[in-house]
Design a protein around this motif. Structure first.
Motif, PDB file in Angstrom:
ATOM      1  N   LYS A  28       0.905  -1.186  -0.099  1.00  0.00           N
ATOM      2  CA  LYS A  28      -0.012   0.139   0.027  1.00  0.00           C
ATOM      3  C   LYS A  28       0.753   1.380   0.164  1.00  0.00           C
ATOM      4  N   TRP A  29       1.909   1.203   0.897  1.00  0.00           N
ATOM      5  CA  TRP A  29       2.811   2.402   0.843  1.00  0.00           C
ATOM      6  C   TRP A  29       3.603   2.496  -0.406  1.00  0.00           C
ATOM      7  N   LEU A  30       4.028   1.535  -0.907  1.00  0.00           N
ATOM      8  CA  LEU A  30       4.819   1.815  -2.395  1.00  0.00           C
ATOM      9  C   LEU A  30       3.832   1.977  -3.329  1.00  0.00           C
ATOM     10  N   ALA A  31       2.680   1.781  -3.410  1.00  0.00           N
ATOM     11  CA  ALA A  31       1.678   2.287  -4.413  1.00  0.00           C
ATOM     12  C   ALA A  31       1.339   3.669  -4.280  1.00  0.00           C
ATOM     13  N   ARG A  32       1.438   4.095  -2.857  1.00  0.00           N
ATOM     14  CA  ARG A  32       1.208   5.535  -2.682  1.00  0.00           C
ATOM     15  C   ARG A  32       2.443   6.494  -3.199  1.00  0.00           C
ATOM     16  N   PHE A  33       3.533   5.830  -3.035  1.00  0.00           N
ATOM     17  CA  PHE A  33       4.672   6.451  -3.397  1.00  0.00           C
ATOM     18  C   PHE A  33       4.755   6.585  -4.848  1.00  0.00           C
ATOM     19  N   ARG A  34       4.489   5.546  -5.444  1.00  0.00           N
ATOM     20  CA  ARG A  34       4.352   5.386  -6.905  1.00  0.00           C
ATOM     21  C   ARG A  34       3.602   6.405  -7.671  1.00  0.00           C
ATOM     22  N   ALA A  35       2.301   6.498  -6.883  1.00  0.00           N
ATOM     23  CA  ALA A  35       1.165   7.446  -7.446  1.00  0.00           C
ATOM     24  C   ALA A  35       1.536   8.876  -7.013  1.00  0.00           C
ATOM     25  N   GLU A  36       2.173   9.263  -6.007  1.00  0.00           N
ATOM     26  CA  GLU A  36       2.162  10.478  -5.282  1.00  0.00           C
ATOM     27  C   GLU A  36       3.454  10.946  -5.109  1.00  0.00           C
ATOM     28  N   GLY A  37       4.456  10.085  -5.216  1.00  0.00           N
ATOM     29  CA  GLY A  37       5.824  10.823  -4.681  1.00  0.00           C
ATOM     30  C   GLY A  37       5.962  10.767  -3.083  1.00  0.00           C
ATOM     31  N   LEU A  38       6.596  11.403  -2.508  1.00  0.00           N
ATOM     32  CA  LEU A  38       7.001  11.541  -1.212  1.00  0.00           C
ATOM     33  C   LEU A  38       5.703  12.063  -0.721  1.00  0.00           C
ATOM     34  N   SER A  39       4.987  12.756  -1.178  1.00  0.00           N
ATOM     35  CA  SER A  39       3.760  13.632  -0.371  1.00  0.00           C
ATOM     36  C   SER A  39       2.792  12.323  -0.138  1.00  0.00           C
ATOM     37  N   GLY A  40       2.627  11.244  -1.040  1.00  0.00           N
ATOM     38  CA  GLY A  40       1.985  10.153  -0.588  1.00  0.00           C
ATOM     39  C   GLY A  40       2.242   9.210   0.655  1.00  0.00           C
ATOM     40  N   LEU A  41       3.330   9.599   1.185  1.00  0.00           N
ATOM     41  CA  LEU A  41       3.991   8.798   2.453  1.00  0.00           C
ATOM     42  C   LEU A  41       3.632   9.655   3.675  1.00  0.00           C
ATOM     43  N   ASP A  42       3.008  11.036   3.461  1.00  0.00           N
ATOM     44  CA  ASP A  42       2.376  11.668   4.775  1.00  0.00           C
ATOM     45  C   ASP A  42       1.512  11.033   5.630  1.00  0.00           C
ATOM     46  N   ASN A  43       1.156  11.335   6.764  1.00  0.00           N
ATOM     47  CA  ASN A  43       0.275  10.836   7.638  1.00  0.00           C
ATOM     48  C   ASN A  43      -1.238  11.294   6.908  1.00  0.00           C
ATOM     49  N   ARG A  44      -2.004  10.502   7.063  1.00  0.00           N
ATOM     50  CA  ARG A  44      -3.582  10.884   6.647  1.00  0.00           C
ATOM     51  C   ARG A  44      -4.465  10.660   7.699  1.00  0.00           C
ATOM     52  N   SER A  45      -5.482  11.418   7.640  1.00  0.00           N
ATOM     53  CA  SER A  45      -6.497  10.917   8.477  1.00  0.00           C
ATOM     54  C   SER A  45      -7.329   9.615   8.238  1.00  0.00           C
ATOM     55  N   SER A  46      -7.674   8.943   9.349  1.00  0.00           N
ATOM     56  CA  SER A  46      -8.260   7.646   9.384  1.00  0.00           C
ATOM     57  C   SER A  46      -9.851   8.083   9.147  1.00  0.00           C
ATOM     58  N   CYS A  47     -10.218   9.107   9.580  1.00  0.00           N
ATOM     59  CA  CYS A  47     -11.822   9.382   9.526  1.00  0.00           C
ATOM     60  C   CYS A  47     -12.275   9.283   8.258  1.00  0.00           C
ATOM     61  N   PRO A  48     -13.800   8.630   8.159  1.00  0.00           N
ATOM     62  CA  PRO A  48     -14.236   8.746   6.690  1.00  0.00           C
ATOM     63  C   PRO A  48     -14.470  10.128   6.081  1.00  0.00           C
ATOM     64  N   ARG A  49     -14.469  10.303   4.889  1.00  0.00           N
ATOM     65  CA  ARG A  49     -14.795  11.483   4.107  1.00  0.00           C
ATOM     66  C   ARG A  49     -16.149  11.694   4.210  1.00  0.00           C
ATOM     67  N   THR A  50     -17.103  10.992   4.108  1.00  0.00           N
ATOM     68  CA  THR A  50     -18.464  10.945   4.038  1.00  0.00           C
ATOM     69  C   THR A  50     -18.988   9.901   5.023  1.00  0.00           C
ATOM     70  N   VAL A  51     -20.043  10.221   5.635  1.00  0.00           N
ATOM     71  CA  VAL A  51     -20.847   9.219   6.414  1.00  0.00           C
ATOM     72  C   VAL A  51     -22.202   8.850   5.759  1.00  0.00           C
ATOM     73  N   ALA A  52     -22.373   7.555   5.497  1.00  0.00           N
ATOM     74  CA  ALA A  52     -23.316   6.884   4.821  1.00  0.00           C
ATOM     75  C   ALA A  52     -24.670   7.053   5.436  1.00  0.00           C
ATOM     76  N   ASN A  53     -24.648   7.136   6.596  1.00  0.00           N
ATOM     77  CA  ASN A  53     -25.871   7.030   7.596  1.00  0.00           C
ATOM     78  C   ASN A  53     -26.145   8.210   8.124  1.00  0.00           C
ATOM     79  N   ARG A  54     -25.845   9.459   7.772  1.00  0.00           N
ATOM     80  CA  ARG A  54     -25.785  10.881   8.450  1.00  0.00           C
ATOM     81  C   ARG A  54     -27.314  11.127   8.338  1.00  0.00           C
ATOM     82  N   THR A  55     -27.734  11.614   9.637  1.00  0.00           N
ATOM     83  CA  THR A  55     -29.072  12.188   9.862  1.00  0.00           C
ATOM     84  C   THR A  55     -29.430  13.408   8.864  1.00  0.00           C
ATOM     85  N   ALA A  56     -30.459  13.213   8.087  1.00  0.00           N
ATOM     86  CA  ALA A  56     -31.065  14.202   6.940  1.00  0.00           C
ATOM     87  C   ALA A  56     -31.025  15.554   7.973  1.00  0.00           C
ATOM     88  N   GLU A  57     -31.161  16.528   6.931  1.00  0.00           N
ATOM     89  CA  GLU A  57     -31.145  17.978   7.491  1.00  0.00           C
ATOM     90  C   GLU A  57     -32.607  18.108   7.997  1.00  0.00           C
TER      91      GLU A  57
END
Length: 99
Positions: A28-57
């Motif tokens: 996984k880290w090798l693929a990130r490096f090949r796709a994004e270079g050194l910036s692909g190895l930076d720490n990333r948030s593990s929280c989801p980008r979206t919430v599937a069951n979010r309470t509707a407005e």
């Protein structure tokens, strides 16, 4: 780790074992490096980008109205709207609640 795999041409399995990680993680880290270079190895948030069951407005508006105008508790609101009490408590105590 990446240098050992790419420049030193060491097998991924051995490099991963040497770093105490799984081969899958090393790939996984090798693929990130090949796709994004050194910036692909930076720490990333593990929280989801979206919430599937979010309470509707709509429901949030109803919850606000019941809480403000009728001063209902989370248990009472959950019973009236047939929603999980945990959902209401999380929403009412979260940053989204504006009294």
């Amino acid at each position: 780790m990446i240098r050992r795999i790419i420049e030193d041409d060491q097998p991924i399995r051995e490099v991963a074992r040497g770093f105490g990680i799984s081969e899958r993680t090393a790939r996984k880290w090798l693929a990130r490096f090949r796709a994004e270079g050194l910036s692909g190895l930076d720490n990333r948030s593990s929280c989801p980008r979206t919430v599937a069951n979010r309470t509707a407005e709509y429901w949030i508006g109803v919850i606000k109205m019941l809480r403000r105008e009728y001063r209902l508790t989370a248990d009472e609101i959950a019973g009236k709207l047939n929603l999980a009490r945990s959902t209401l408590v999380a929403w009412l105590t979260g940053a989204a609640w504006v009294a």
